[in-house]
Scaffold this active site. Structure first.
Site, mmCIF file in Angstrom:
data_model
loop_
_atom_site.group_PDB
_atom_site.id
_atom_site.type_symbol
_atom_site.label_atom_id
_atom_site.label_comp_id
_atom_site.label_asym_id
_atom_site.label_seq_id
_atom_site.Cartn_x
_atom_site.Cartn_y
_atom_site.Cartn_z
ATOM 1 N N ASP A 202 0.850 -1.181 0.000
ATOM 2 C CA ASP A 202 0.000 0.000 0.000
ATOM 3 C C ASP A 202 0.900 1.251 0.000
ATOM 4 O O ASP A 202 1.846 1.321 -0.775
ATOM 5 C CB ASP A 202 -0.953 -0.043 1.208
ATOM 6 C CG ASP A 202 -2.106 0.945 1.094
ATOM 7 O OD1 ASP A 202 -3.122 0.608 0.461
ATOM 8 O OD2 ASP A 202 -1.994 2.065 1.619
ATOM 9 N N TYR A 351 -3.701 11.081 1.145
ATOM 10 C CA TYR A 351 -4.123 10.896 -0.250
ATOM 11 C C TYR A 351 -4.152 12.239 -0.972
ATOM 12 O O TYR A 351 -3.693 12.355 -2.113
ATOM 13 C CB TYR A 351 -5.502 10.238 -0.304
ATOM 14 C CG TYR A 351 -5.478 8.774 0.025
ATOM 15 C CD1 TYR A 351 -5.527 7.806 -0.977
ATOM 16 C CD2 TYR A 351 -5.393 8.343 1.344
ATOM 17 C CE1 TYR A 351 -5.490 6.454 -0.679
ATOM 18 C CE2 TYR A 351 -5.355 6.990 1.663
ATOM 19 C CZ TYR A 351 -5.397 6.053 0.646
ATOM 20 O OH TYR A 351 -5.352 4.714 0.949
ATOM 21 N N HIS A 408 -4.517 -7.848 0.061
ATOM 22 C CA HIS A 408 -3.866 -6.553 0.227
ATOM 23 C C HIS A 408 -3.088 -6.426 1.541
ATOM 24 O O HIS A 408 -2.032 -5.817 1.582
ATOM 25 C CB HIS A 408 -4.930 -5.461 0.148
ATOM 26 C CG HIS A 408 -4.378 -4.079 0.119
ATOM 27 N ND1 HIS A 408 -3.666 -3.568 -0.959
ATOM 28 C CD2 HIS A 408 -4.414 -3.074 1.034
ATOM 29 C CE1 HIS A 408 -3.311 -2.323 -0.704
ATOM 30 N NE2 HIS A 408 -3.746 -1.999 0.497
#
Length: 432
Positions: A202, A351, A408
């Site tokens: 990630d 982000y 993930h």
């Protein structure tokens, strides 16, 4: 394995992310830290849980509309009546925690080292988490990495990204992965490591990649369990030819199985799962207001990712398949790290900072990675990146493994598989 290429690296630069003006000097002391809680904190949590308003789910919708509120009631009941946060705090403190000031921020990290026995080789390794994870993701893999395997063991450093958990959040705009990479390089230098390995998934995959780009002479090896492909003619050509003549574009049969039909598996699937990204990359504070105020809302927002990102078909299950891979104690401990630190908003801002400009135009997107690299391709990862695509940026891949299971959250889901792949990669680099 290729020799290290002396291509250009990314300039380190400098930064200051603390409140107010930059100080003339910075305290380099490393302080012991421990996770704490109180009766007042737990009472406030329970009060907020008790006042939550549940909505009714649609019939037979599973997790396709998000976290199913029927199952959410079960999770919340366990959280309210059975989950023991004080017990989990004691468990978190079984490893040594520290904080140190870097670029104006208190950076939290765990440092685990075992006593060296005989001719055992102990190598420093940094593990970096992503969103919506935390340092706690690595608690199951830690004992596997610090125990000797064929005479090799790791001294492990696990930092919290600033703005996540117990690392202080930046006060200024612009705090992206390059800033984190520089801070983590400073941390390793402060701990006395001149050379070390790094591993991430990630955001951790981008941060550790940036570390390798900034100081390739310090990063002995880079191991990733998530690798984003680049665009370009080679990728486009392989998408056209790959389903029919995969060997001409460097695809294996497993690549073909994971990639195609491409639009279904790698375009529509990503669109189904990336709504959060658009919110957090544009207006994170708006959604963050509600999440920071409601523990139940926060749990639903975070835990939904641990459902679908672990296995895509979990969307069709009323319980999201969460307890097939994780315990509620583990899942809620990760949520509590966000809740008790009030860090969900600052974690979401990461982000925004990384998508303020076109990622393809950033200096790191234009800079190759030449350190020895190992890639672990888990079958349930959000997007598959074939080795031939990864080689466009990562020029020295000495290990690429099709993992048999997992998604993930690799260290959280399949700690043994990930640990074994890290060991085999490092042994190749060390030529053991």
């Amino acid at each position: 394995m290729q020799r290290r290429n002396k291509a250009r690296s990314i300039p380190l630069g400098e930064g200051w992310w603390g409140a107010g003006e930059k100080t003339l000097s910075e305290d380099h002391t490393i302080y012991p830290f421990s996770v704490k809680t109180s009766d007042e904190e737990i009472k406030d949590l329970h009060r907020r849980i008790d006042s939550f308003r549940f909505s009714d789910p649609l019939e037979d919708c599973g997790f396709n509309y998000g976290f199913n509120s029927t199952y959410l009631k079960k999770v919340v009941s366990y959280w309210r009546n059975e989950f023991d946060w004080k017990k989990q705090v004691a468990m978190l403190n079984k490893y040594s925690h520290f904080r140190t000031k870097i670029e104006g921020l208190d950076v939290h990290f765990i440092h685990v080292r075992q006593a060296v026995r005989g001719d055992q080789k102990v190598l420093p390794l940094m593990l970096v988490h992503g969103w919506p994870g935390s340092f706690y993701e690595f608690y199951k893999i830690l004992p596997l990495l610090t125990q000797s395997q064929d005479g090799v063991a790791f001294e492990v450093v696990i930092p919290s990204i600033p703005g996540y958990g117990f690392s202080e959040a930046p006060y200024k705009q612009g705090f992206n992965s390059l800033a984190v990479a520089r801070i983590f390089l400073t941390l390793m230098e402060r701990l006395g490591f001149s050379q070390f390995y790094v591993q991430g998934g990630d955001w951790g995959s981008l941060i550790t990649t940036n570390m390798a780009q900034m100081k390739p002479d310090c990063v002995k090896g880079l191991h990733l369990n998530m690798c984003m492909s680049t665009r370009g003619f080679k990728v486009l050509l392989s998408l056209i030819i790959g389903p029919y003549l995969p060997f001409l574009v460097g695809f294996s049969r497993e690549d073909v199985r994971r990639l195609f039909p491409f639009f279904e598996k790698n375009v529509w699937e990503v669109l189904r799962e990336s709504g959060y990204l658009h919110i957090q990359a544009t207006k994170p504070d708006t959604a963050g207001c509600g999440l920071n105020d409601s523990p139940v809302g926060l749990a639903a927002y975070i835990l939904e990712k641990f459902s679908t990102w672990t296995k895509k078909t979990n969307r069709d299950l009323v319980d999201g398949g969460l307890e097939r891979k994780f315990s509620l104690d583990d899942l809620l401990t990760n949520v509590m790290i966000y809740w008790t630190t009030g860090s969900i908003v600052s974690s979401m801002r990461f982000y925004k900072e990384n998508f303020k400009t076109n990622p393809e135009s950033r200096i790191d997107a234009k800079t190759g990675i030449f350190v020895p690299t190992g890639l672990a391709a888990f079958p349930q990862e959000l997007m598959h990146c074939p080795k031939s695509w990864a080689q466009i940026r990562y020029r020295n891949i000495c290990s690429y493994t099709f993992m048999p299971a997992g998604g993930h959250f690799a260290a959280f889901e399949e700690p043994r598989l990930l640990a074994d792949d890290i060991f085999q990669f490092v042994k190749k680099v060390e030529k053991l």
